[in-house]
Design a protein around this motif. Structure first.
Motif, PDB file in Angstrom:
ATOM      1  N   ILE A   1       0.843  -1.183   0.000  1.00 41.66           N
ATOM      2  CA  ILE A   1       0.000   0.000   0.000  1.00 41.66           C
ATOM      3  C   ILE A   1       0.890   1.248   0.000  1.00 41.66           C
ATOM      4  O   ILE A   1       2.015   1.219   0.513  1.00 41.66           O
ATOM      5  CB  ILE A   1      -0.956  -0.024   1.213  1.00 41.66           C
ATOM      6  N   THR A   2       0.420   2.333  -0.584  1.00 43.04           N
ATOM      7  CA  THR A   2       1.269   3.511  -0.792  1.00 43.04           C
ATOM      8  C   THR A   2       1.829   4.066   0.510  1.00 43.04           C
ATOM      9  O   THR A   2       3.030   4.343   0.621  1.00 43.04           O
ATOM     10  CB  THR A   2       0.473   4.610  -1.518  1.00 43.04           C
ATOM     11  N   THR A   3       0.978   4.238   1.510  1.00 42.17           N
ATOM     12  CA  THR A   3       1.412   4.806   2.786  1.00 42.17           C
ATOM     13  C   THR A   3       1.563   3.708   3.828  1.00 42.17           C
ATOM     14  O   THR A   3       0.607   2.988   4.121  1.00 42.17           O
ATOM     15  CB  THR A   3       0.403   5.851   3.294  1.00 42.17           C
ATOM     16  N   GLN A   4       2.751   3.587   4.386  1.00 40.16           N
ATOM     17  CA  GLN A   4       2.997   2.569   5.407  1.00 40.16           C
ATOM     18  C   GLN A   4       2.257   2.928   6.688  1.00 40.16           C
ATOM     19  O   GLN A   4       2.372   4.040   7.205  1.00 40.16           O
ATOM     20  CB  GLN A   4       4.495   2.463   5.679  1.00 40.16           C
ATOM     21  N   GLN A   5       1.494   1.980   7.222  1.00 40.90           N
ATOM     22  CA  GLN A   5       0.724   2.233   8.433  1.00 40.90           C
ATOM     23  C   GLN A   5       1.636   2.342   9.653  1.00 40.90           C
ATOM     24  O   GLN A   5       2.724   1.779   9.683  1.00 40.90           O
ATOM     25  CB  GLN A   5      -0.302   1.113   8.646  1.00 40.90           C
ATOM     26  N   ASP A   6       1.146   3.048  10.676  1.00 47.95           N
ATOM     27  CA  ASP A   6       1.981   3.295  11.853  1.00 47.95           C
ATOM     28  C   ASP A   6       2.207   2.047  12.697  1.00 47.95           C
ATOM     29  O   ASP A   6       3.137   2.006  13.502  1.00 47.95           O
ATOM     30  CB  ASP A   6       1.395   4.414  12.718  1.00 47.95           C
TER      31      ASP A   6
END
Length: 294
Positions: free
Chosen positions: A180-185
């Protein structure tokens, strides 16, 4: 034995069934040091195809169940890309519960998820031009911020709070998906090296360790730091959300690492990691037995 492996079929969205199975397994094997759950959908993953859609539908229901039964590790698949979480616990707050959405003919609606209390549908893939659908999707995502990060992000922990979630890439190499484009925290490390990979679990009464390999130029290459849990007690009391210094859905640990570049070796987990671990244990036992006979 030292470990209890529990396999859940979460294509069944009835979490009461899953809790009943875990409860039965734990009651039958109360003295095992390690509790390891295997599921297909990655409720804490980082793949583009599923991790923020159908993969996490049951996150807000399963997270407190895994907390309740002190599950140490959850092994996942579905997204054909690798991710490893920080240690996670539920945040102890009330969240909407979701389940399968259905079409008029009773078949599954793969584009939406349903609120179990209201029956309202929320879209997985809203069009950018549809503000109402985008707001509904945001509500679904926000409700799944139901976790708290615990610990300091170390790869070697002792009597830790929380659960480690690891998502497998493809062991056969038959299929890979993008991250996914943005890595989750909640993701400590993720990667996609587009190569078959596998993991080996080593455990005894005191420690659990997982090592992950890819076959590079015909040789196994370890492609992530080993993750090790050590225990001096059988069960670790649950840390309450109010006593936890970490903020809900945010990281109080070291900055996440990423390996999105295809040229960087990735960490990937074999879907049948439990079986591989048992093979490794068996090989170790036979080697020791052979040595003792000489």
């Amino acid at each position: 034995g030292d470990a209890l492996f529990i396999v859940l079929n979460i294509n069944n969205y009835n979490c009461a069934d899953h809790e009943a199975l875990i409860q039965k397994a734990v009651a039958a094997h109360p003295d095992t040091r390690w509790r390891i759950v295997q599921i297909h959908q990655d409720i804490y993953g980082s793949g583009a195809d599923h991790s923020e859609s159908d993969g996490m539908v049951l996150r807000d229901q399963l997270t407190p169940i895994f907390d309740k039964y002190d599950v140490d590790v959850v092994l996942q698949g579905h997204d054909h890309s690798y991710s490893r979480s920080y240690l996670l616990q539920g945040d102890g707050k009330a969240h909407a519960k979701f389940g399968a959405a259905k079409l008029a003919d009773g078949s599954f609606d793969w584009d939406n998820v349903a609120d179990l209390a209201t029956g309202k549908k929320y879209p997985f893939y809203p069009k950018e031009s549809d503000a109402a659908a985008a707001a509904a999707n945001k509500y679904f995502l926000d409700q799944n911020h139901c976790y708290t990060l615990v610990g300091n992000g170390s790869n070697k922990v002792v009597n830790p709070q929380g659960t480690l979630y690891m998502t497998a890439n493809s062991a056969s190499g038959s299929k890979f998906y993008n991250l996914i484009t943005t890595q989750q925290d909640f993701v400590a490390y993720r990667n996609q090296n587009w190569k078959p990979s596998y993991s080996v679990i080593s455990l005894d009464g005191d420690s659990f360790r997982i090592d992950t390999y890819s076959i590079i130029d015909g040789k196994p290459v370890e492609i992530d730091q080993p993750f090790t849990i050590q225990k001096t007690v059988d069960r670790t009391p649950t840390l309450s959300a109010s006593a936890n210094p970490a903020k809900t859905g945010t990281s109080a640990v070291a900055a996440p690492k990423t390996g999105d570049d295809k040229n960087i070796l990735a960490v990937v987990l074999l879907a049948a990691v439990a079986f591989a671990g048992l093979l490794a244990l068996g090989a170790d036992y036979l080697a020791k037995k052979k040595k003792a006979s000489h």
